[in-house]
Write a protein that holds these residues in place. Structure first.
Motif, PDB file in Angstrom:
ATOM      1  N   ASP A  33      72.252 -37.289 -18.085  1.00 30.97           N
ATOM      2  CA  ASP A  33      71.827 -38.366 -18.972  1.00 30.97           C
ATOM      3  C   ASP A  33      70.691 -39.132 -18.305  1.00 30.97           C
ATOM      4  OD1 ASP A  33      71.479 -40.488 -20.653  1.00 30.97           O
ATOM      5  OD2 ASP A  33      73.607 -40.967 -20.865  1.00 30.97           O
ATOM      6  N   GLN A  34      69.460 -38.850 -18.709  1.00 31.11           N
ATOM      7  CA  GLN A  34      68.291 -39.438 -18.077  1.00 31.11           C
ATOM      8  C   GLN A  34      68.206 -40.956 -18.256  1.00 31.11           C
ATOM      9  OE1 GLN A  34      65.533 -37.481 -16.313  1.00 31.11           O
ATOM     10  NE2 GLN A  34      67.520 -36.525 -16.059  1.00 31.11           N
ATOM     11  N   ASP A  35      68.892 -41.491 -19.247  1.00 26.91           N
ATOM     12  CA  ASP A  35      68.877 -42.937 -19.459  1.00 26.91           C
ATOM     13  C   ASP A  35      69.645 -43.685 -18.375  1.00 26.91           C
ATOM     14  OD1 ASP A  35      67.368 -42.708 -21.726  1.00 26.91           O
ATOM     15  OD2 ASP A  35      69.079 -42.693 -23.095  1.00 26.91           O
ATOM     16  N   ARG A  36      70.410 -42.953 -17.569  1.00 31.42           N
ATOM     17  CA  ARG A  36      71.246 -43.601 -16.562  1.00 31.42           C
ATOM     18  C   ARG A  36      70.567 -43.695 -15.194  1.00 31.42           C
ATOM     19  NH1 ARG A  36      77.491 -41.942 -17.152  1.00 31.42           N
ATOM     20  NH2 ARG A  36      77.683 -44.053 -16.334  1.00 31.42           N
ATOM     21  N   ILE A  37      69.318 -43.232 -15.101  1.00 30.11           N
ATOM     22  CA  ILE A  37      68.626 -43.254 -13.813  1.00 30.11           C
ATOM     23  C   ILE A  37      67.172 -43.670 -14.011  1.00 30.11           C
ATOM     24  CG2 ILE A  37      68.031 -40.778 -13.922  1.00 30.11           C
ATOM     25  CD1 ILE A  37      68.614 -40.758 -10.831  1.00 30.11           C
ATOM     26  N   VAL A  38      66.651 -44.439 -13.080  1.00 30.18           N
ATOM     27  CA  VAL A  38      65.258 -44.884 -13.140  1.00 30.18           C
ATOM     28  C   VAL A  38      64.650 -44.796 -11.742  1.00 30.18           C
ATOM     29  CG1 VAL A  38      65.819 -47.326 -12.758  1.00 30.18           C
ATOM     30  CG2 VAL A  38      63.731 -46.716 -13.968  1.00 30.18           C
ATOM     31  N   ILE A  39      63.364 -44.460 -11.685  1.00 36.00           N
ATOM     32  CA  ILE A  39      62.655 -44.368 -10.409  1.00 36.00           C
ATOM     33  C   ILE A  39      61.640 -45.506 -10.322  1.00 36.00           C
ATOM     34  CG2 ILE A  39      61.104 -42.988  -8.968  1.00 36.00           C
ATOM     35  CD1 ILE A  39      62.308 -40.486 -10.280  1.00 36.00           C
ATOM     36  N   ILE A  40      61.718 -46.262  -9.240  1.00 36.42           N
ATOM     37  CA  ILE A  40      60.758 -47.325  -8.962  1.00 36.42           C
ATOM     38  C   ILE A  40      59.956 -46.905  -7.735  1.00 36.42           C
ATOM     39  CG2 ILE A  40      60.442 -49.759  -8.362  1.00 36.42           C
ATOM     40  CD1 ILE A  40      61.654 -49.363 -11.123  1.00 36.42           C
ATOM     41  N   THR A  41      58.629 -46.907  -7.841  1.00 38.49           N
ATOM     42  CA  THR A  41      57.802 -46.515  -6.708  1.00 38.49           C
ATOM     43  C   THR A  41      57.157 -47.730  -6.055  1.00 38.49           C
ATOM     44  OG1 THR A  41      55.846 -45.243  -6.050  1.00 38.49           O
ATOM     45  CG2 THR A  41      55.903 -46.006  -8.317  1.00 38.49           C
ATOM     46  N   GLN A  42      57.249 -47.793  -4.744  1.00 39.20           N
ATOM     47  CA  GLN A  42      56.702 -48.935  -4.005  1.00 39.20           C
ATOM     48  C   GLN A  42      55.179 -49.019  -4.156  1.00 39.20           C
ATOM     49  OE1 GLN A  42      57.149 -48.820   0.283  1.00 39.20           O
ATOM     50  NE2 GLN A  42      57.303 -51.032   0.431  1.00 39.20           N
ATOM     51  N   ASP A  43      54.515 -47.893  -4.391  1.00 42.67           N
ATOM     52  CA  ASP A  43      53.062 -47.890  -4.569  1.00 42.67           C
ATOM     53  C   ASP A  43      52.617 -48.805  -5.711  1.00 42.67           C
ATOM     54  OD1 ASP A  43      52.810 -46.112  -2.521  1.00 42.67           O
ATOM     55  OD2 ASP A  43      51.961 -44.481  -3.702  1.00 42.67           O
ATOM     56  N   SER A  44      53.507 -49.044  -6.658  1.00 42.84           N
ATOM     57  CA  SER A  44      53.176 -49.920  -7.786  1.00 42.84           C
ATOM     58  C   SER A  44      53.086 -51.381  -7.365  1.00 42.84           C
ATOM     59  CB  SER A  44      54.233 -49.781  -8.886  1.00 42.84           C
ATOM     60  OG  SER A  44      54.259 -48.469  -9.397  1.00 42.84           O
ATOM     61  N   TYR A  45      53.596 -51.694  -6.179  1.00 43.40           N
ATOM     62  CA  TYR A  45      53.720 -53.083  -5.756  1.00 43.40           C
ATOM     63  C   TYR A  45      52.726 -53.485  -4.670  1.00 43.40           C
ATOM     64  CZ  TYR A  45      57.880 -53.179  -8.617  1.00 43.40           C
ATOM     65  OH  TYR A  45      58.748 -53.122  -9.690  1.00 43.40           O
ATOM     66  N   TYR A  46      51.599 -52.756  -4.587  1.00 43.31           N
ATOM     67  CA  TYR A  46      50.538 -53.249  -3.720  1.00 43.31           C
ATOM     68  C   TYR A  46      50.046 -54.587  -4.265  1.00 43.31           C
ATOM     69  CZ  TYR A  46      50.102 -48.948  -1.009  1.00 43.31           C
ATOM     70  OH  TYR A  46      50.335 -47.903  -0.152  1.00 43.31           O
ATOM     71  N   LYS A  47      49.597 -55.455  -3.373  1.00 45.81           N
ATOM     72  CA  LYS A  47      49.180 -56.796  -3.784  1.00 45.81           C
ATOM     73  C   LYS A  47      47.983 -56.742  -4.731  1.00 45.81           C
ATOM     74  CE  LYS A  47      50.878 -59.252   0.302  1.00 45.81           C
ATOM     75  NZ  LYS A  47      50.507 -59.932   1.565  1.00 45.81           N
TER      76      LYS A  47
END
Length: 213
Positions: A33-47
């Motif tokens: 069930d793909q709705d039960r997992i999410v990927i957050i990438t640190q690269d998105s959080y550069y200043k």
């Protein structure tokens, strides 16, 4: 289906080109069930460097902990843990600053946070249930980075080599590799390690199955 009382957070760290992203996506694809997992990438959080002249932006050391907006990353992971959606920032690597575009992320039972320095910040580490370090040979990581930056980020061969020798490699040994000591699991050879990926995926499936009983 029953949602978990508290989402499970997995941190996946390692040097640039180690295979973190590959492992994250392999694990996610192993969850039915793909709705039960999410990927957050640190690269998105550069200043956000919008107010910084382009000449200065091009000198940014992307492999130093100070390059990241850690308070925002911690705040948004905490929001997901409280079952609240977030607007994840995105970064424009050709303009060397944060993009105006955001990505809407709904909360999920499993949160994978992947990035070179996700284990370097104690407050963010404390949000994790499973900490993984991907340990891949320097030469392999450099080749992968070279291919990625030229194909996906519009960089020249010389700029990638100069950046690697000037900041990427020394920062790896100074800041990234030492975070290995915080890991619960060390995965050699990154995305090529099918045994480790299967073990992590099986563990997550069992957590979801236990909750659904």
């Amino acid at each position: 289906m029953t949602t978990l009382d508290k989402p499970v957070v997995i941190g996946i760290a390692g040097g640039s080109g180690s295979g973190k992203t590959t492992i994250a996506h392999e694990i996610a694809e192993g969850i039915t069930d793909q709705d039960r997992i999410v990927i957050i990438t640190q690269d998105s959080y550069y200043k956000d460097n919008t107010g910084v002249p382009m000449e200065e932006r091009m000198k940014i050391n992307y492999d130093h902990p100070d390059a990241f907006d850690m308070p925002l990353l911690e705040a948004q992971i905490s929001q997901l843990l409280h079952r609240k959606p977030i607007e994840m920032p995105t970064y424009d690597f050709t303009a060397h600053t944060r993009s105006e575009k955001t990505i809407h992320i709904e909360p999920a039972d499993i949160i994978i946070l992947e990035g070179i320095l996700v284990l370097s910040n104690e407050d963010i580490r404390n949000l994790m249930d499973i900490k993984v370090y991907v340990d891949t040979d320097d030469d392999i990581r450099f080749i992968r980075r070279l291919e990625r930056d030229m194909k996906e980020r519009g960089r020249s061969l010389d700029s990638v080599i100069n950046q690697y020798l000037g900041t990427v490699k020394p920062m790896y040994h100074q800041f990234i590799e030492p975070t290995k000591r915080y890991a619960d699991i060390i995965v050699p050879e990154g995305g090529e390690n099918n045994v480790a990926i299967d073990m992590l995926t099986t563990k997550l499936r069992s957590i979801l199955i236990d909750k659904d009983k």
